[in-house]
Design a protein around this motif. Structure first.
Motif, PDB file in Angstrom:
ATOM      1  N   MET A 142       1.082  -0.721  -0.385  1.00  0.00           N
ATOM      2  CA  MET A 142      -0.383   0.109  -0.266  1.00  0.00           C
ATOM      3  C   MET A 142       1.020   1.193   0.048  1.00  0.00           C
ATOM      4  O   MET A 142       2.093   1.135   0.413  1.00  0.00           O
ATOM      5  CB  MET A 142      -0.649  -0.222   1.608  1.00  0.00           C
ATOM      6  N   GLU A 179      -0.753   7.514   0.017  1.00  0.00           N
ATOM      7  CA  GLU A 179      -1.744   8.278  -0.577  1.00  0.00           C
ATOM      8  C   GLU A 179      -2.999   7.382  -0.721  1.00  0.00           C
ATOM      9  O   GLU A 179      -4.103   7.771  -0.579  1.00  0.00           O
ATOM     10  CB  GLU A 179      -0.899   7.942  -2.863  1.00  0.00           C
ATOM     11  N   HIS A 180      -3.456   5.757  -0.879  1.00  0.00           N
ATOM     12  CA  HIS A 180      -4.106   5.678  -0.589  1.00  0.00           C
ATOM     13  C   HIS A 180      -4.566   5.438   1.105  1.00  0.00           C
ATOM     14  O   HIS A 180      -5.745   5.441   1.059  1.00  0.00           O
ATOM     15  CB  HIS A 180      -3.831   3.303  -0.697  1.00  0.00           C
ATOM     16  N   TRP A 228      -5.590  14.316  -7.584  1.00  0.00           N
ATOM     17  CA  TRP A 228      -6.472  13.045  -6.371  1.00  0.00           C
ATOM     18  C   TRP A 228      -7.144  13.720  -5.562  1.00  0.00           C
ATOM     19  O   TRP A 228      -7.914  12.851  -5.271  1.00  0.00           O
ATOM     20  CB  TRP A 228      -5.135  12.460  -5.932  1.00  0.00           C
ATOM     21  N   ALA A 234      -8.337   5.720  -8.554  1.00  0.00           N
ATOM     22  CA  ALA A 234      -7.079   5.629  -8.183  1.00  0.00           C
ATOM     23  C   ALA A 234      -7.704   4.818  -6.849  1.00  0.00           C
ATOM     24  O   ALA A 234      -6.558   3.343  -7.125  1.00  0.00           O
ATOM     25  CB  ALA A 234      -5.499   6.515  -7.752  1.00  0.00           C
ATOM     26  N   LEU A 235      -8.278   5.676  -6.139  1.00  0.00           N
ATOM     27  CA  LEU A 235      -8.240   3.977  -5.074  1.00  0.00           C
ATOM     28  C   LEU A 235      -9.251   2.683  -5.147  1.00  0.00           C
ATOM     29  O   LEU A 235      -9.446   1.848  -4.851  1.00  0.00           O
ATOM     30  CB  LEU A 235      -9.419   5.145  -3.968  1.00  0.00           C
ATOM     31  N   SER A 244      -9.305   1.752  -8.175  1.00  0.00           N
ATOM     32  CA  SER A 244      -8.493   0.502  -9.568  1.00  0.00           C
ATOM     33  C   SER A 244      -7.474  -0.277  -8.309  1.00  0.00           C
ATOM     34  O   SER A 244      -7.505  -1.310  -8.178  1.00  0.00           O
ATOM     35  CB  SER A 244      -7.641   1.800  -9.803  1.00  0.00           C
ATOM     36  N   TRP A 245      -7.059   0.781  -7.400  1.00  0.00           N
ATOM     37  CA  TRP A 245      -6.195   0.167  -5.851  1.00  0.00           C
ATOM     38  C   TRP A 245      -6.524  -0.895  -5.218  1.00  0.00           C
ATOM     39  O   TRP A 245      -6.292  -2.102  -5.202  1.00  0.00           O
ATOM     40  CB  TRP A 245      -5.833   1.078  -5.436  1.00  0.00           C
ATOM     41  N   LEU A 246      -8.142  -0.890  -4.868  1.00  0.00           N
ATOM     42  CA  LEU A 246      -8.675  -2.255  -4.155  1.00  0.00           C
ATOM     43  C   LEU A 246      -9.128  -2.694  -4.742  1.00  0.00           C
ATOM     44  O   LEU A 246      -9.110  -4.084  -4.235  1.00  0.00           O
ATOM     45  CB  LEU A 246     -10.288  -0.942  -3.300  1.00  0.00           C
ATOM     46  N   HIS A 247      -9.212  -2.829  -6.414  1.00  0.00           N
ATOM     47  CA  HIS A 247     -10.221  -4.202  -7.115  1.00  0.00           C
ATOM     48  C   HIS A 247      -7.847  -4.933  -7.336  1.00  0.00           C
ATOM     49  O   HIS A 247      -8.523  -6.201  -8.058  1.00  0.00           O
ATOM     50  CB  HIS A 247     -10.233  -3.659  -7.823  1.00  0.00           C
ATOM     51  N   GLU A 248      -6.890  -4.147  -6.991  1.00  0.00           N
ATOM     52  CA  GLU A 248      -6.251  -4.948  -7.366  1.00  0.00           C
ATOM     53  C   GLU A 248      -6.097  -6.395  -6.322  1.00  0.00           C
ATOM     54  O   GLU A 248      -5.622  -5.881  -4.791  1.00  0.00           O
ATOM     55  CB  GLU A 248      -4.744  -4.166  -7.293  1.00  0.00           C
ATOM     56  N   ILE A 284      -3.279  -8.192  -3.037  1.00  0.00           N
ATOM     57  CA  ILE A 284      -2.022  -7.782  -2.647  1.00  0.00           C
ATOM     58  C   ILE A 284      -1.591  -8.906  -2.639  1.00  0.00           C
ATOM     59  O   ILE A 284      -2.556  -9.956  -1.714  1.00  0.00           O
ATOM     60  CB  ILE A 284      -2.046  -6.804  -1.311  1.00  0.00           C
TER      61      ILE A 284
END
Length: 182
Positions: free
Chosen positions: A1, A4-5, A52, A78-79, A81-85, A87
């Motif tokens: 993470m 930014e997130h 952002w 952006a958030l 997109s990150w939530l769906h990636e 980890i």
């Protein structure tokens, strides 16, 4: 993470100034993702330049005006997109565990003070978490209302922190019992 997130999540929960964000990191998010005031301000500036976050000047009585930040559409995207990636599960780096193993080659009893210090830190953090839980998450009335996702997800993260601190205290008690045998 990325920081930014964490900032986006915090600003979606409540817009605020850089100072207010830094205070939130000290009180809650910082127990799971740490950042200095300078890091927060530097990242906020970059996030604003990248579109952002948006900011506005808020007049204050008797104090200088403050700049309040909120999440812009690009930040939401952006958030999301990150939530769906996916980890990777986190790897644990635990200096104290390495010291405990290494104590076999020195004086194991010499680690008692250090382990007690760690145990106290975890005990203090657990007390802080429990006080926050009592303050921020009183039992919800069973009125048939749909659950509040923001509130429920904040609480489940806090419960994870509580469980972690309890686990650490139990483990450190085990370590101390083992060290006291030497």
């Amino acid at each position: 993470m990325a920081l930014e997130h964490a900032i986006l999540v915090s600003l979606l929960e409540q817009p605020g100034s850089g100072y207010e964000l830094a205070r939130r990191f000290e009180r809650s998010i910082g127990y799971f993702w740490t950042a200095t005031h300078q890091q927060i301000y530097r990242v906020l500036k970059r996030m604003e330049n990248d579109g952002w976050v948006a900011s506005r000047e808020v007049p204050q009585h008797g104090r200088p005006d403050k700049r309040e930040y909120s999440v812009a559409d690009l930040g939401h995207a952006a958030l999301s997109s990150w939530l769906h990636e996916p980890i990777e599960p986190e790897s644990v780096r635990h200096d104290l565990a390495v010291k405990i193993r290494g104590a076999a080659f020195d004086d194991p009893a010499g680690l008692v003070r250090e382990v007690e210090r760690h145990r106290q830190a975890h005990t203090d953090r657990l007390a802080h978490y429990l006080a926050g839980e009592e303050r921020d998450f009183p039992p919800a009335p069973d009125d048939g209302a749909p659950p509040d996702a923001e509130r429920e997800l904040q609480h489940v993260v806090l419960r994870g922190g509580i469980a972690y601190e309890r686990m650490m205290i139990a483990w450190l008690d085990d370590v101390l019992a083992t060290l006291h045998r030497f």
